[in-house]
Scaffold this motif. Structure first.
Motif, short mmCIF file in Angstrom:
data_model
loop_
_atom_site.label_atom_id
_atom_site.label_comp_id
_atom_site.label_asym_id
_atom_site.label_seq_id
_atom_site.Cartn_x
_atom_site.Cartn_y
_atom_site.Cartn_z
N ALA A 84 27.73 -2.47 21.27
CA ALA A 84 26.89 -1.83 22.23
C ALA A 84 25.41 -2.33 21.63
O ALA A 84 24.67 -2.46 22.48
CB ALA A 84 26.95 -0.41 22.21
N ILE A 113 24.45 -5.61 22.50
CA ILE A 113 23.98 -6.22 23.84
C ILE A 113 22.80 -5.69 23.86
O ILE A 113 21.93 -6.29 24.75
CB ILE A 113 24.96 -5.39 24.77
N GLY A 114 22.17 -4.36 23.35
CA GLY A 114 20.88 -4.10 23.51
C GLY A 114 20.25 -4.91 22.88
O GLY A 114 18.94 -5.02 23.52
N THR A 164 19.18 2.37 30.98
CA THR A 164 19.85 3.26 29.88
C THR A 164 19.52 4.73 30.25
O THR A 164 20.32 5.55 30.16
CB THR A 164 19.60 2.87 28.60
N ALA A 203 23.44 0.93 22.65
CA ALA A 203 22.42 0.05 23.29
C ALA A 203 20.93 0.47 23.23
O ALA A 203 20.14 -0.73 23.09
CB ALA A 203 23.10 -0.32 24.71
#
Ligand SMILES: [Zn+2]
Length: 240
Positions: free
Chosen positions: A163, A166-167, A198, A32
């Motif tokens: 992942a 989404i980031g 994060t 992410a």
């Protein structure tokens, strides 16, 4: 969580399924982070060159797709080769157990002695584990490997692509909903907020100081954004 149940930083990392869950979480946060930083840096760089809002969004979508595929391929290759070597270790141990069952008990006992058991206890432990499941015992002691928990390259590839995506969506959505006249600030603000999250998660996983972990993550992101903005503004030839 009860502070007494929290992992102390001086303890060795947890083993077994706890460790594998933490590894998945760590990989997810890393993926992410990659998505956030590389997508927003690319978008800010393109914005720095004076590109229209539509052009900045297009660059962001391209960054998401390119990054997700590249993460997936990289993860697939690395987990596949790891699994190949784990499988060959399993075959080697199976063969050794067939060829020399007595020697394998001695080997196991020796490894327990090295780890601090007395010769008699080490021999008893080796015998009992060999009676139960010799292959599992050898794999666990020699390779720290659970034959039922080999990583699947496909699920690793899909998870890291997800992942990353989404980031990537964070700077993309920020650019999509904010007025285009504000560029690149919505992307910068969204990136800083996302990296704070994060960084906080990384700190919780790594049991390191929260502030220093968040600072590292934030600094990396801000440097990336500043660098691409600077390079973009050097060109300042809008790509329509
Ligand atoms: Zn062995």
């Amino acid at each position: 969580m009860d502070p007494a149940l929290q992992r102390r930083p001086d303890l060795p990392p947890p083993v077994g399924s706890m460790a594998s869950k933490l590894n998945w979480l760590r990989a997810g946060v890393l993926g992410a982070n990659d998505g956030i930083v590389s997508t927003s840096a690319l978008m800010v760089g393109v914005a720095g060159a004076g590109t229209s809002a539509a052009g900045v969004l297009t660059a962001g979508v391209a960054a998401l797709v390119a990054g997700a595929f590249s993460m997936a391929v990289g993860e697939y290759v690395s987990v596949s080769s790891q699994r190949d070597s784990e499988r060959s270790a399993i075959r080697r141990e199976q063969q050794e157990l067939i060829d020399n069952p007595e020697g394998q008990i001695d080997q196991l006992a020796h490894m327990f002695e090295v780890r601090g058991l007395s010769p008699a206890t080490a021999h008893t432990a080796a015998l009992e584990l060999t009676e139960k499941d010799p292959l599992r015992a050898h794999l666990s002691v020699e390779y720290n490997l659970d034959p039922d928990e080999l990583n699947n390259p496909w699920s690793a590839a899909i998870a890291s692509a997800l992942a990353f995506s989404i980031g990537s969506l964070i700077p993309l959505l920020a650019a999509l909903v904010a007025p285009s006249a504000w560029m690149p600030w919505p992307i910068v603000v969204a990136t800083v907020l996302a990296l704070l999250v994060t960084g906080l998660v990384s700190a919780r996983i790594g049991a390191s100081g929260k502030r220093i972990a968040m600072f590292r993550v934030l600094l990396g992101g801000v440097v990336a954004l500043a660098a691409t903005w600077f390079i973009g503004s050097l060109f300042h030839t809008p790509v329509h």
